[in-house]
Motif scaffolding. Sequence first.
Motif, PDB file in Angstrom:
ATOM      1  N   GLU A  62       0.837  -1.199   0.000  1.00  0.00           N
ATOM      2  CA  GLU A  62       0.000   0.000   0.000  1.00  0.00           C
ATOM      3  C   GLU A  62       0.872   1.248   0.000  1.00  0.00           C
ATOM      4  N   PHE A  63       0.450   2.215  -0.788  1.00  0.00           N
ATOM      5  CA  PHE A  63       1.285   3.409  -0.892  1.00  0.00           C
ATOM      6  C   PHE A  63       1.113   4.314   0.323  1.00  0.00           C
ATOM      7  N   SER A  64       2.255   4.747   0.861  1.00  0.00           N
ATOM      8  CA  SER A  64       2.209   5.818   1.844  1.00  0.00           C
ATOM      9  C   SER A  64       3.562   6.511   1.787  1.00  0.00           C
ATOM     10  N   PHE A  65       3.591   7.776   2.160  1.00  0.00           N
ATOM     11  CA  PHE A  65       4.857   8.505   2.076  1.00  0.00           C
ATOM     12  C   PHE A  65       5.877   7.945   3.061  1.00  0.00           C
ATOM     13  N   ALA A  66       5.370   7.486   4.203  1.00  0.00           N
ATOM     14  CA  ALA A  66       6.277   6.903   5.194  1.00  0.00           C
ATOM     15  C   ALA A  66       6.941   5.655   4.619  1.00  0.00           C
ATOM     16  N   GLY A  71      11.709   3.055   2.410  1.00  0.00           N
ATOM     17  CA  GLY A  71      12.163   2.056   1.443  1.00  0.00           C
ATOM     18  C   GLY A  71      11.345   0.782   1.486  1.00  0.00           C
ATOM     19  N   SER A  72      10.382   0.693   2.428  1.00  0.00           N
ATOM     20  CA  SER A  72       9.609  -0.547   2.504  1.00  0.00           C
ATOM     21  C   SER A  72       8.660  -0.658   1.318  1.00  0.00           C
ATOM     22  N   LEU A  73       8.315   0.472   0.723  1.00  0.00           N
ATOM     23  CA  LEU A  73       7.433   0.434  -0.441  1.00  0.00           C
ATOM     24  C   LEU A  73       8.142  -0.245  -1.612  1.00  0.00           C
ATOM     25  N   THR A  74       9.350   0.215  -1.897  1.00  0.00           N
ATOM     26  CA  THR A  74      10.064  -0.351  -3.036  1.00  0.00           C
ATOM     27  C   THR A  74      10.451  -1.804  -2.759  1.00  0.00           C
ATOM     28  N   GLU A  75      10.773  -2.103  -1.504  1.00  0.00           N
ATOM     29  CA  GLU A  75      11.047  -3.505  -1.157  1.00  0.00           C
ATOM     30  C   GLU A  75       9.804  -4.353  -1.391  1.00  0.00           C
ATOM     31  N   GLY A  76       8.658  -3.790  -1.015  1.00  0.00           N
ATOM     32  CA  GLY A  76       7.396  -4.505  -1.198  1.00  0.00           C
ATOM     33  C   GLY A  76       7.118  -4.769  -2.663  1.00  0.00           C
ATOM     34  N   VAL A  77       7.348  -3.766  -3.502  1.00  0.00           N
ATOM     35  CA  VAL A  77       7.146  -3.953  -4.940  1.00  0.00           C
ATOM     36  C   VAL A  77       8.067  -5.050  -5.446  1.00  0.00           C
ATOM     37  N   LYS A  78       9.300  -5.021  -4.948  1.00  0.00           N
ATOM     38  CA  LYS A  78      10.294  -5.996  -5.384  1.00  0.00           C
ATOM     39  C   LYS A  78       9.840  -7.417  -5.044  1.00  0.00           C
ATOM     40  N   SER A  79       9.371  -7.620  -3.804  1.00  0.00           N
ATOM     41  CA  SER A  79       8.978  -8.996  -3.470  1.00  0.00           C
ATOM     42  C   SER A  79       7.695  -9.372  -4.195  1.00  0.00           C
ATOM     43  N   TYR A  80       6.817  -8.391  -4.431  1.00  0.00           N
ATOM     44  CA  TYR A  80       5.597  -8.698  -5.181  1.00  0.00           C
ATOM     45  C   TYR A  80       5.952  -9.180  -6.579  1.00  0.00           C
TER      46      TYR A  80
END
Lengths: 436, 469
Positions: A62-66, A71-80
Amino acid sequence: MEKKTKDNTTENITENEKVSVTKRVTVYLIAAMILVFAFSFLVTEKKDFSESENRKLASWPEFSFAALRSGSLTEGVKSYVSDHFPKRDELLGIASGAKRLAGQKELGGVYLAEDGYLINAYEAPKNVEKDIAQWSKLAEKVEHAHVSLMLVPTAVSIYKDKLPANAPDRVAQEMYGLKSERPMGELPAAVQQQTIDRIYGEIQGKADCINASAALHAAAGGEGRDASDAYGDMAPVMEGMMSSVNGEALFYRTDHHWTTDGAYVGYLAFCASEGLAPVPLSEYACETVTKDFQGTIYSKLNDPYFGSDEIVLYSDPSWQLTVDYGDAQSDSPYDLNYLEKRDKYSLFLSNQRSFITITNDAVEEEAGAIALVKDSYANSFVPFLLNHYHTVYIFDTRYYKGGPSKFINEHPEISEVLILYNLGTLDQDTGIGGIY
Amino acid sequence: MVFSSIPFLFFFLPVFLILYYAFPGRAKNVVLLVFSLLFYAWGEPVYIFLMLFSSLVDYLDGLLQERFEGQKGKKRLCLIIALAINLGLLAFFKYADFAVGIFNSLTPWDAKLPGIALPIGISFYTFQTVSYSIDVYKGKVRAEKNYFDYLCYVSMFPQLIAGPIVRFSSVQAELKERKVNESGFVRGFHRFLLGLMRKLLLADQIGALWDILRTAPGISALTAWLGLLSFTLQLYYDFSAYSDMAIGLGMMLGFHFPENFLYPLSATSITDFWRKWHVSLSTWFRDYVYIPLGGNRVGVAKHLRNMFVVWFLTGLWHGASWNFVLWGLFHGTLLALEKYIWGRHVERLPKLFQHLYALIIVVLGFGIFTFDNLGELAAYFPKLVCAAHNPLIGKELFWYGGNYLPFLLAGLILAFPVYPKVQELLKKANSYRRGLISVCGALVMLALFIAAVACMVQDSYSPFLYFRF
């Protein structure tokens, strides 16, 4: 134009040189492969769960600025993207297969052992103190029943001779020696027997400790160990019983569990400790229900080279069972619906249930009851108990809340309590905290 | 973002290339700039402003320096301010913790560590912008008038985060006008793929061995050496593969980046090693530190001082930790010894011994390099020595050596200029044979690509070592 630095020791080819046809074809083929993968990723339907890996796949973060900042967003995309990559299962198999062909004998903590065995490497558990405390607590709280503890070593111990030459687990065990009086702590790596010896040393006196290691070693026929190590006075009887599993696999080649034959040997060790006369295996009806079982270790590698296992079930025709799962009832300890699924070991006692009661009306009520506090190794072991007790109570303390000891003390018909765990998954077993 | 990751290879790169080739002429720079910023923001959404600020400072500095052409004092002041800001930022973001730690150990005070995370690539882009300011000052390049072109240079994603350290002078003309053509794409992509495979199939695989041996208890002396050799190979393939991919990407876009690795592990001396290892860094220190200090055209004492300064800084550049300084000085000392004492004797040795001499020192050096915790360093090095309680060979040598043998052998062989040799031989072969061999080569490449993608999916986590620097 500035001068271009060229060095004939590098792969940099001068510009006026023509690009060869094969190079061009290779490059375009690979470029096309990339586009095909990318395109099929976009159009294929995404799964939530991977049957072959037996785990939940990553979901779109889920997108959030935090999350972006950390970097957890990009890590999340990577594992997805990695989890839902097209042909993921096949690619995992290719990666394992390539490493196997390159001669690697250990892949991600799995030994590629003799006879096609896949054997999990052993890591000494970190929570031993806690495990001892939990089991001791149960033994102390149980008021009238007799408590015993059975720790089951895994294939890495019993089949250590199948491990690849010089494998660390094999070397460590050879140094430890099964009968050696070696002081602990000076070994290169911990071995399962060392862990068992340590736990038994502390539990002895609070509960009876059942020597499943010796029984399994005797059945596996390694290093001239025989039944007298395992069964003491009952050795002559047990030797006869054991002959029926001679040469049979005690562990699955592709799974971390013991087979039903392995479980039977565990049952013999239990009988020897309890002074029960075991039922010979020949009195059971034996049925091979599947030959396509690919277990948890197979899933780590996904390499079709390793084939699959068969599952053999033993049932007694005289059983008159009521298996009560709480929300469902059955007349068999085997739930064959799981044969359609990937994780076929779950057919034993229908996977994970918080509390199961099995009554066998073929056994009179005076035979009493046994309570099991256990992990999944016990699921294939329980059927062998059914001829000795009228009722078997089975707790899965990951889900059973309220404490088995309270239940046991409220049920005076329970004369036996058996704690049964395998050594391979002690640290991952979140149920041990629920024992009290 | 990492080149050897699924998001980059399957999504970022195709989309970028399609747009890049679709847009005409100067608009390509806009596409490149936008994607470079996205690339950086993927890993560093906050520090991207630091990079923008740093590049703005040097851009303005370039303009001011040209304005003050002829007014030496003012021009010099501009340069000094720009250098102070850039190096100050580098010092603050990279070395603050280290400096406070030293301060604490030397004084009775116990100041709190600032705990600053290192912005990715800051060591690389700071050196690029600093070289730009100095080159403008010396009149080697003309100041760039267009900020977006300058930013496009600094942020250019192929080389942004792990080099090579591309100097502005080498790309200024190409920023305005460059040849973007199909053969550039083919050559560049081929080079990129070679790098990708080296990273995934050699660096990552051999790195797995080092991960085990680094902390493995009770290993024998030869196994400990095997460990350091595996780290050396991992670092070499990791870092040179990144340069391969960067250079390849550059070629696809029409840029020509300098070569960064010339088979350094095939060096015959330490002097030779430094002509071949991370060339863009060693020439940077040569041009901007060593030569301004007087280089070797001074007395022996001053020359030794110059070497000390350069190698102290080279070590420190690699990280804010004493082991890097130690590693730099280790190499500096050996270079001085080769220059003044045994260099000529080494040259007279048979070639094989020259290679062994250089390789052993390089491997030992990377042993210092790899442990940024001096306690771990002190614990590992005794293992290299065969002693009463530490045998020369143990069973684990056969286990690890056997398990990783194909990777180690391939890594060692390909560290020598085998590939160009094969190309050369191919040219001499008759056309039938050449065709057959190149078809086989192509098939191997396809198979290796699939294996590399499989490894990428399997080990989704594979960071580049040089991101830390």
